[in-house]
Design an enzyme around this catalytic site. Structure first.
Site, PDB file in Angstrom:
ATOM      1  N   GLY A  66      44.685  35.177  39.125  1.00 46.90           N
ATOM      2  CA  GLY A  66      43.603  35.638  39.989  1.00 46.90           C
ATOM      3  C   GLY A  66      44.132  35.965  41.379  1.00 46.90           C
ATOM      4  N   CYS A  67      43.342  36.718  42.150  1.00 41.88           N
ATOM      5  CA  CYS A  67      43.798  37.181  43.462  1.00 41.88           C
ATOM      6  C   CYS A  67      43.883  36.041  44.476  1.00 41.88           C
ATOM      7  CB  CYS A  67      42.910  38.311  43.961  1.00 41.88           C
ATOM      8  SG  CYS A  67      41.143  37.961  43.953  1.00 41.88           S
ATOM      9  N   PHE A  68      42.796  35.270  44.642  1.00 41.14           N
ATOM     10  CA  PHE A  68      42.854  34.114  45.532  1.00 41.14           C
ATOM     11  C   PHE A  68      43.947  33.151  45.058  1.00 41.14           C
ATOM     12  CE2 PHE A  68      38.273  34.517  47.132  1.00 41.14           C
ATOM     13  CZ  PHE A  68      38.659  34.725  48.450  1.00 41.14           C
ATOM     14  N   THR A 124      46.708  33.750  43.538  1.00 39.69           N
ATOM     15  CA  THR A 124      48.039  34.235  43.890  1.00 39.69           C
ATOM     16  C   THR A 124      48.361  33.917  45.342  1.00 39.69           C
ATOM     17  OG1 THR A 124      47.990  36.003  42.235  1.00 39.69           O
ATOM     18  CG2 THR A 124      49.480  36.300  44.111  1.00 39.69           C
TER      19      THR A 124
END
Length: 325
Positions: free
Chosen positions: A134-136, A138
């Site tokens: 996921g972006c957060f 990462t």
């Protein structure tokens, strides 16, 4: 050439994936699957690709491609794979959260490998299936992995992070309308964001005894793309020792950069970079982590994983420069 298929081709992550792959020297895009856009040119959903490709969306798959990227909503990838069979040699990179946790990783007598290259590079290179982070997750993990690698996470970690509106996906909702988001800020899912589980899983793979809290406050920003995360925790290590630790940990990882200077979001937007800044005040360590949520937080990282899986230089097709202004 690597023949690639994209499933769920009309969204933001697939748009960024296409922007990278049309210029990737080792990839040929074989098909882009979308039931809502079938028969239309890709430029109908992604006008930034005008002049770049003449491909048309399809509602048919080619099961024999070398790699498939799943750009579907959370909870939909597993069902799609159960209903659509691919060749045994086809590699699969899933950008949803369906397979990220160890308890969900098994599929087709194989397992999805968690696709954070800075944690699992060798496993990714040998994998058939990849669960893209996921972006957060990462941004936060890259800020903490060096500490966990030396068992230095000894206290709670406080995280405040703000993300652009593209993080919510292409479908409109009350909190993604321009009239609501503009000149506005709010938090959501405080202390219980879904990415916490994968973050803790990764940290425990390096530091088994880490049982402290990650107190995470996600915020909605009024900009379109990027994540700006600040994390602080207690450590007795000096600033010089910590910078040396971070630079040593990321020495062989081409997309993570460590500095003691102030950083700002535009330095990472439109790139596959994560830039980390370290500050020390007494026993408090402050780590600032910036990424583009659609690139290092999604599609860029997916291509980075593909490069590793096919034995290519990790940076192939990803030498992207931020606008800076």
């Amino acid at each position: 050439m690597i023949k690639a298929g994209i499933i769920g081709g009309a969204g933001y992550t697939s748009g960024e994936l296409l922007r990278i792959l049309v210029n990737h020297s080792k990839v040929e895009i074989d098909f882009v699957f979308s039931t809502s856009q079938a028969g239309k040119p890709l430029t109908a959903a992604h006008p930034d690709l005008i002049g770049e490709t003449g491909l048309v969306f399809t509602d048919k798959i080619n099961p024999d491609v070398n790699v498939v990227f799943l750009c579907l909503g959370h909870g939909k990838s597993k069902a799609f794979l159960e209903n659509n069979k691919f060749a045994l040699h086809t590699r699969i990179i899933d950008l949803s959260n369906d397979f990220r946790l160890d308890n969900d990783a098994d599929f087709n007598s194989d397992s999805f490998v968690y696709g954070l290259p800075e944690l699992n590079k060798n496993k990714i290179a040998a994998a058939k299936y990849i669960a893209n982070p996921g972006c957060f997750a990462t941004a936060i993990q890259l800020a903490l992995l060096p500490l966990a690698s030396e068992n230095l996470l000894e206290n709670d970690v406080h995280v405040n992070a703000i993300t652009g509106s593209t993080g919510a996906g292409v479908q409109l909702s009350e909190t993604t309308h321009h009239s609501w988001r503009n000149s506005n800020i709010s938090h959501y899912k405080a202390f219980e964001h879904q990415h916490l589980a994968e973050i803790k899983q990764s940290l425990n793979s390096l530091q088994e005894d880490f049982e402290n809290e990650i107190l995470f406050i996600p915020n909605r920003g009024e900009f379109t793309r990027g994540i700006f995360a600040t994390l602080y925790t207690n450590t007795s290590k000096s600033k010089e020792e910590l910078i040396d630790l971070y630079q040593t940990y990321y020495k062989k990882h081409p997309f993570v950069w460590v500095t003691a200077e102030d950083i700002s979001l535009k330095m990472a937007v439109q790139t596959n970079k994560c830039i980390l800044s370290l500050e020390k005040k007494g026993d408090y360590l402050l780590v600032t982590s910036i990424i583009d949520n659609l690139l290092k937080g999604a599609s860029g990282q997916a291509v980075q994983n593909m490069n590793l899986m096919f034995g290519l230089e990790e940076t192939t097709g990803l030498k992207l420069k931020p606008s800076g202004f």
